[in-house]
Design an enzyme around this catalytic site. Structure first.
Site, PDB file in Angstrom:
ATOM      1  N   SER A  20       0.815  -1.215   0.000  1.00 61.02           N
ATOM      2  CA  SER A  20       0.000   0.000   0.000  1.00 61.02           C
ATOM      3  C   SER A  20       0.852   1.270   0.000  1.00 61.02           C
ATOM      4  O   SER A  20       0.320   2.376   0.035  1.00 61.02           O
ATOM      5  CB  SER A  20      -0.929   0.017   1.220  1.00 61.02           C
ATOM      6  OG  SER A  20      -0.173   0.053   2.419  1.00 61.02           O
ATOM      7  N   TYR A 147      18.978   2.304   9.973  1.00 62.01           N
ATOM      8  CA  TYR A 147      18.255   1.881   8.775  1.00 62.01           C
ATOM      9  C   TYR A 147      19.222   1.311   7.737  1.00 62.01           C
ATOM     10  O   TYR A 147      18.972   0.270   7.131  1.00 62.01           O
ATOM     11  CB  TYR A 147      17.496   3.071   8.200  1.00 62.01           C
ATOM     12  CG  TYR A 147      16.748   2.796   6.921  1.00 62.01           C
ATOM     13  CD1 TYR A 147      15.493   2.187   6.944  1.00 62.01           C
ATOM     14  CD2 TYR A 147      17.279   3.160   5.686  1.00 62.01           C
ATOM     15  CE1 TYR A 147      14.792   1.945   5.772  1.00 62.01           C
ATOM     16  CE2 TYR A 147      16.580   2.923   4.512  1.00 62.01           C
ATOM     17  CZ  TYR A 147      15.338   2.311   4.556  1.00 62.01           C
ATOM     18  OH  TYR A 147      14.657   2.061   3.389  1.00 62.01           O
TER      19      TYR A 147
END
Length: 325
Positions: A20, A147
């Site tokens: 999404s 990250y």
């Protein structure tokens, strides 16, 4: 029962995690517009379908859908300032997500997994342009090391799954992606969607547009629909475990100032533009080589930057109430 028997003629069941989000929506769009093939069933998942940081939920998800192929987009992501504040969270959540997805894919015998990395994984101190051989040749920029290292570990796991189990797990490394369905949050989003949102508000409110930083850092931006088409090519044709950079050429790199000017032009903004140099610039450049991609696809046509910006700005303005922000 063979997969083809279970689903009629659909012998590929392609599961897209993070379906999404920006890239997932773009893949869904190009599939619907004719890039899909008759033997492919596409399944787009969001965070509502399962908590991928949870191993049991991830395994249950894979058992339910029985994919033959996986495009792994799901991640905890954010812009420069959120990364700087929450490096530990970015490390832990992404490591859990990636390990759960890859191990579930392995246990179910998935034919191919393509994970999505980022150019921020490359060493901070390096020579340019960066290429696929340089991922592990030095530490990443300190602003988002959590990250960056979590994403790097996908490459390590892919190699290990191939060596130990002969799994076709690979990864792509896009440069800065933008487009419709992006996260346009000014505080936590990436630079281009954040600037689009800021410009929209400045125009609506009759105020100046304040761009964080000097505007001098340079980036290669890739339109999400172009990236989607390249993802589909990787799914069907790319046979290497080694990652591949998906990017426009070095000659198409633009400064943040030039990007802001493109947005201003696309939105018809007539107000003052101010660069707030008290804000961090982050990494000055991350110029990536797309020469490996060009060896495979010498004739691939990227959408011109100004056109892609205009389409994204138009979409954001038309869908302001629904856009993530």
């Amino acid at each position: 029962m063979a997969d083809g028997e279970r689903k009629g003629t659909k012998n590929k069941r392609i599961l897209v995690t993070g379906g999404s989000g920006l890239v997932g929506r773009a893949i869904e769009q190009v599939v619907k517009e004719g890039e899909g093939q008759a033997d492919e069933e596409w399944i787009f998942l969001s965070s509502k379908d399962a908590d991928l940081t949870n191993a049991a939920e991830t395994r249950a998800l894979f058992n339910r859908h029985q994919p033959t192929h996986v495009i792994h987009l799901a991640a905890m992501v954010g812009g420069l300032f959120r990364n700087m504040k929450y490096n530990l969270d970015f490390w832990r959540k992404n490591v859990h997500i990636n390990d759960n997805v890859l191990h579930s894919a392995h246990e179910l015998g998935v034919t191919k997994v393509i994970s999505c990395l980022s150019t921020c994984i490359f060493p901070d101190k390096t020579t340019y342009p960066i290429d696929e051989t340089m991922i592990h040749s030095g530490p990443p920029h300190s602003s988002n090391f959590g990250y960056s290292y979590a994403k790097r570990m996908i490459d390590i796991q892919n190699r290990a799954y191939f060596e130990q189990h002969n799994r076709m797990f690979t990864a792509v490394i896009p440069t800065n992606v933008f487009g419709m369905y992006d996260n346009f949050n000014i505080e936590d989003g990436h630079v281009l969607p954040g600037l689009i949102h800021k410009t929209y508000l400045a125009q609506r409110n009759g105020t100046s547009l304040v761009v964080w930083g000097s505007g001098k850092p340079r980036r290669q931006f890739i339109y999400s629909l172009d990236l989607a088409r390249l993802f589909i090519w990787v799914l069907r044709e790319y046979k290497e475990i080694e990652p591949i950079i998906l990017s426009v050429g070095e000659e198409d790199e633009v400064s943040i100032k030039e990007a802001a000017e493109s947005i201003v032009a696309a939105m018809g903004f007539k107000g003052e533009v101010i660069f707030d140099t008290s804000k961090s610039d982050g990494q000055f450049k991350k110029t990536a080589s797309n020469s490996k991609l060009r060896k495979y696809l010498p004739d691939f046509k990227f959408t011109p930057f100004s056109q892609a910006v205009k389409e994204t700005c138009d979409w954001f303005a038309a869908n302001y109430d629904l856009a993530r922000k």
